[in-house]
Design an enzyme around this catalytic site. Sequence first.
Site, PDB file in Angstrom:
ATOM      1  CG  HIS A  66       4.750   6.897  -8.328  1.00 21.28           C
ATOM      2  ND1 HIS A  66       5.729   5.966  -8.034  1.00 21.28           N
ATOM      3  CD2 HIS A  66       4.061   7.091  -7.184  1.00 21.28           C
ATOM      4  CE1 HIS A  66       5.627   5.607  -6.759  1.00 21.28           C
ATOM      5  NE2 HIS A  66       4.616   6.282  -6.218  1.00 21.28           N
ATOM      6  CB  THR A  67       5.362  12.671  -7.999  1.00 20.07           C
ATOM      7  OG1 THR A  67       5.400  13.430  -6.797  1.00 20.07           O
ATOM      8  CG2 THR A  67       4.825  13.514  -9.146  1.00 20.07           C
TER       9      THR A  67
END
Length: 148
Positions: A66-67
């Site tokens: 994820h970011t």
Amino acid sequence: MEKLILNENNVQLQTEAKDWEEAVRIGAEMLVSQGCAEQSYVEGIISAIKELGPYIIVADGLAMPHTRPECGATGIGCSLITLKEPVYFDGDKEPVRVLICFSAVDSESHLDILKMIVGFVEKGWIPEIAAMKDQQELFDFLNKNSNA
């Protein structure tokens, strides 16, 4: 709860990937296909891992790519892939066979996804999930154990 989050459109089992980057791309591209992220989100995950190291490895055998939402998240979504052969992230010696990618537009909207992941880890399900051969096997397992 798990049966509501995971479905035939966001689960891919026994996937082949030559390295961690290809594995992350496969999982994150599923977010794009679901309309939850733009292509920039996929690139943002890869860039963040290269810059920060394997921060996404959250338990033995499990990575959670994820970011930040501003990198292209357009909605809340997740994908789960398992790998036929494990991958290794630069700077980490533990093999990863399960990746659960997610996108969120803020810091709270993805809490159900995080609860699902924590549940998998706390119940010791990661090795079992990694060994499953098809989606129906996974869905049957989750339905049977959803109250466990």
